[in-house]
Design an enzyme around this catalytic site. Structure first.
Site, short mmCIF file in Angstrom:
data_model
loop_
_atom_site.label_atom_id
_atom_site.label_comp_id
_atom_site.label_asym_id
_atom_site.label_seq_id
_atom_site.Cartn_x
_atom_site.Cartn_y
_atom_site.Cartn_z
N SER A 163 -17.82 -38.07 -15.00
CA SER A 163 -18.28 -36.88 -15.70
C SER A 163 -17.10 -35.92 -15.80
CB SER A 163 -19.42 -36.22 -14.94
OG SER A 163 -18.91 -35.65 -13.75
N LYS A 164 -17.34 -34.80 -16.46
CA LYS A 164 -16.26 -33.83 -16.69
C LYS A 164 -15.64 -33.34 -15.39
CE LYS A 164 -17.26 -32.19 -21.25
NZ LYS A 164 -18.28 -31.43 -21.95
N ARG A 165 -16.44 -33.41 -14.33
CA ARG A 165 -15.95 -33.02 -13.02
C ARG A 165 -14.70 -33.83 -12.63
NH1 ARG A 165 -17.80 -34.81 -8.29
NH2 ARG A 165 -19.29 -36.20 -9.27
N GLY B 173 -12.39 -34.87 -14.69
CA GLY B 173 -11.31 -34.70 -15.66
C GLY B 173 -11.85 -34.98 -17.04
#
Ligand code: GLU
Length: 462
Positions: free
Chosen positions: A240-242, A244
């Site tokens: 996920s965006k967490r 990167g």
């Protein structure tokens, strides 16, 4: 049988890096089998689908060089055909009208929740006399899902997976407003497009069972399924965006080469022995569904960077120049001259040795156009004492044959004469020439820049 596969993204946002890998696997499988790779835009969710997302999907796939063999199919445009099949299923006795009110459906959900079961349609209208239909209510069409026995799908990646038919409730095929549901559209499109293998994320595995029953009810041959595990981050959680960037486009903007990205995505969950560097041709030659692993792969940015560095080092200098030119010109605020282009080209072998991304490459190439703005560290190297050394060095450089070895000889003997170590003299010189405390070999940079430019840069400092 000619293999036909498809990549079927929903255009509700950027192209996720995991979806890019799905597209790549489909593409490679088709090419390996001498078949066709198709693209279908699943734009039936009218609220979430946007033209920008469609463009983003096209541009990411283009960047990666994953080219469809036929014109893309837009799912929404085929809604009439999907409705036609729903009515055909009705005619064949594999579907029925359901007149349940929202209150009745809510009561079913409440009951399931009270029993701690997943929500489930209870088959109220499955065998009910349609003559008892309430007046003025627009019905939905539901699939009459087989309730006895079980279904085993021999998934090409997951192996045999069995589901009891009783677990599947009667899903809606056509909504009351006449719009088809996702489950119906996918089956109709895959059938009409002649798809032989469905390769997609394993988040769709449970859908395969419902879809399988629709194929059978229509008397259509069922494609093979291959459900690939999702990509996880290094911590083992779903990517996920967490972790990167998750958008394929962002990787392009961060300076990754499409060749490196493709190689990395290929290795993510697929293997051919210990091979890490795999050319586009080898990928087609070697790719099989059997090579796909069953457990989620972990996205490792360090590996991606190393691979990108490898591809940069092995790329043609002119190709790299074209890639970095826009950003060099942007930093410079004007187009670069052909002389400056030539300087960058001459320096490219040294520059590309060190760069992990195209962004790093263009940042470092600037030194051949203009010394960088000096940061604090660079500024600190220019003490009055060091400036005096540079002043004394200047006539010696002006007098020498300005090639790599001659510059080195001058520098070494000057350092000795001034009572310095080579590094002590090279440090302020590097700042004068490049504006930075790090650069490719100073002798190399100076010899490429030439006497006039190099000496001018030193004078500018003084
Ligand atoms: N449109 C679906 C998605 O983006 C894929 C459906 C499929 O591959 O069958 O997740």
């Amino acid at each position: 049988m000619t293999v036909r596969v498809r990549f079927a993204p929903s255009p509700t946002g950027y192209l996720h890096i995991g979806s890019a890998r799905t597209a790549l696997f489909n593409y490679l499988f088709a090419k390996h089998m001498g078949g066709k790779y198709l693209l279908r835009i699943e734009d039936t969710d009218r609220e979430r689908s946007t033209p920008e997302a469609v463009d983003a999907i096209f541009s990411s796939l283009n960047w990666l060089g994953i080219k469809a063999d036929e014109e893309p199919v837009f799912q929404y445009a085929r809604a009439g055909r999907h409705a036609e099949v729903a009515h055909e299923l009705l005619k064949r006795g594999h579907a029925y009208y359901c007149y349940c009110s929202p209150e009745e459906l809510q009561a079913m959900r409440d009951e399931a929740a009270a029993n701690k079961l997943p929500p489930r349609y209870n088959g109220l209208w499955r065998d009910r006399d349609q003559a008892s239909a309430p007046q003025g209510v627009k019905p939905v069409i539901r699939f009459k899902s087989p309730q006895d026995g079980s279904l085993t799908i021999n998934d090409k990646v997951q192996g045999p997976v069995t589901v009891q038919n009783a677990q599947l409730d009667d899903m809606v095929l056509l909504r009351a407003d006449g719009s088809p549901t996702y489950m119906l559209s996918v089956v109709v499109d895959d059938h009409d497009m002649g798809i032989t293998h469905i390769i997609r994320g394993d988040d769709h595995l449970t859908n395969a069972f419902r879809q399988h029953h629709i194929y059978e009810a229509m008397g259509w041959s069922v494609p093979e399924f291959a459900h690939i595990p999702l990509i996880h981050g290094m911590d083992g959680a779903k990517l996920s965006k967490r972790h990167g960037a998750t958008s394929a486009d962002v990787y392009r903007d961060l300076g990754y080469l499409p060749e490196a990205m493709k190689n990395y995505l290929l290795r993510l969950g697929w293997g051919h022995g210990d091979d890490e560097i795999i050319t586009a041709e080898q990928a087609i030659e070697w790719f099989t569904l059997e090579g796909i692993g069953r457990s989620p792969a972990r996205f490792d940015t360090v590996k991606l960077n190393n691979l990108n560095g490898h591809y940069i080092r092995h790329s043609n200098d002119h190709y790299l120049l074209e890639l970095i030119k826009p950003s060099v010109e942007k930093q410079l605020g004007q187009p670069i001259s052909s002389r400056q282009e030539n300087l960058i080209l001459k320096g490219m072998p040294g520059l590309k040795e060190r760069a992990k991304t195209i962004v790093e490459l263009s940042d470092s190439a600037i030194i051949y156009v203009h010394p960088l703005t000096r940061d604090e560290k660079a500024q600190a190297a220019l003490t009055p004492e060091n400036q005096a050394h540079l002043k004394n060095l200047l006539p010696k450089l002006e007098a020498c044959d300005f090639n790599h070895d001659a510059i080195e000889t001058v520098l070494r003997s000057a350092a000795e004469e001034f009572g310095l170590k080579l590094g002590q003299l090279a440090a302020p010189l590097r700042v004068a020439i490049t504006g930075s405390t790090v650069s490719p070999s100073l002798f190399e940079v100076m010899s490429i820049l030439g006497k006039e430019e190099s000496c001018e840069r030193i004078e500018n400092i003084l």
